[in-house]
Design a protein around this motif. Structure first.
Motif, short mmCIF file in Angstrom:
data_model
loop_
_atom_site.label_atom_id
_atom_site.label_comp_id
_atom_site.label_asym_id
_atom_site.label_seq_id
_atom_site.Cartn_x
_atom_site.Cartn_y
_atom_site.Cartn_z
N ARG A 4 60.69 -61.53 -12.63
CA ARG A 4 61.71 -62.56 -12.83
C ARG A 4 63.06 -61.88 -12.89
O ARG A 4 63.19 -60.81 -13.47
CB ARG A 4 61.43 -63.31 -14.15
N THR A 5 64.05 -62.50 -12.28
CA THR A 5 65.40 -61.96 -12.31
C THR A 5 66.33 -62.97 -12.96
O THR A 5 66.29 -64.15 -12.63
CB THR A 5 65.89 -61.64 -10.88
N VAL A 6 67.13 -62.50 -13.88
CA VAL A 6 68.23 -63.28 -14.45
C VAL A 6 69.49 -62.68 -13.86
O VAL A 6 69.75 -61.48 -14.05
CB VAL A 6 68.24 -63.20 -15.99
N GLY A 80 64.70 -49.88 -18.54
CA GLY A 80 63.99 -49.71 -19.79
C GLY A 80 62.58 -50.24 -19.63
O GLY A 80 62.32 -51.11 -18.80
N SER A 81 61.66 -49.69 -20.42
CA SER A 81 60.27 -50.16 -20.36
C SER A 81 59.57 -49.85 -21.67
O SER A 81 60.06 -49.08 -22.49
CB SER A 81 59.52 -49.49 -19.19
N GLY A 90 62.38 -53.51 -17.36
CA GLY A 90 63.58 -54.24 -16.97
C GLY A 90 64.58 -53.31 -16.32
O GLY A 90 64.81 -52.21 -16.81
N ARG A 91 65.13 -53.75 -15.20
CA ARG A 91 66.20 -53.01 -14.51
C ARG A 91 67.47 -53.84 -14.66
O ARG A 91 67.60 -54.90 -14.08
CB ARG A 91 65.88 -52.80 -13.03
N HIS A 92 68.40 -53.34 -15.47
CA HIS A 92 69.66 -54.02 -15.78
C HIS A 92 70.72 -53.46 -14.83
O HIS A 92 70.81 -52.25 -14.65
CB HIS A 92 70.04 -53.73 -17.23
N PHE A 112 63.12 -58.34 -14.42
CA PHE A 112 62.03 -58.11 -15.37
C PHE A 112 60.71 -58.06 -14.62
O PHE A 112 60.50 -58.83 -13.68
CB PHE A 112 61.96 -59.26 -16.39
N SER A 113 59.81 -57.18 -15.05
CA SER A 113 58.47 -57.14 -14.47
C SER A 113 57.46 -56.80 -15.56
O SER A 113 57.82 -56.32 -16.63
CB SER A 113 58.41 -56.11 -13.33
#
Length: 151
Positions: A4-6, A80-81, A90-92, A112-113
């Motif tokens: 999911r991507t925000v 982060g994971s 999550g890749r910010h 997010f994964s």
């Protein structure tokens, strides 16, 4: 696996260089940033950060992502994971897109994964609200530095 991507955007009436200078001055984040209220560490690829986030309606928490990308005036990203593979990552990212000589668009998001994001519906909604709040604060600070009159 769930992904999911925000993603949020904001147009800023300041050159990318000015926005970038505000963004990478992580020591000053507590002065203006309502969402990522603290960021300690070097913004250099491979470095580990200590970031404290405070999303609307949530308690603050600290996480320790690794810096992935630092492309001046263009992109900053970290990942982060959790220690258990496949549970959460999550890749910010922050991307600056030039919009003429004296403006740019900030694209601010997180991918997010893992399994945990399936259960994070409310947190993802609050995350989006937090990103919008940070975007507005970054816009105000960068435009003030660029000499743009605030409404």
């Amino acid at each position: 696996m769930f992904d999911r991507t925000v993603e949020t955007t904001v147009d800023i009436l300041a050159p990318p260089e000015v926005v970038w200078a505000v963004l990478i001055d992580n020591a000053a984040w507590p002065e203006w940033n309502p969402t990522l209220v603290k960021c300690e560490g070097q913004l250099e690829p491979g470095q580990r950060l200590a970031v404290t986030a405070h999303m609307p309606g949530r308690s603050a928490w600290t996480f320790k992502p690794t810096v992935l990308t630092v492309e001046p005036n263009s992109e900053l990203a970290w990942r982060g994971s959790l220690p258990i593979p496949g549970l959460f990552a999550g890749r910010h990212y922050f991307r600056l897109e030039t919009e003429g000589a004296s403006a740019c668009r900030l694209v601010h998001g997180e991918q997010f994964s893992g399994l945990l994001p399936l259960l994070m519906g409310g947190l993802l909604s609050d995350t989006e609200k937090g990103f919008h709040a940070m975007n507005a604060a970054l816009k105000a600070r960068a435009e003030a530095r660029a000499g743009v009159a605030q409404e």
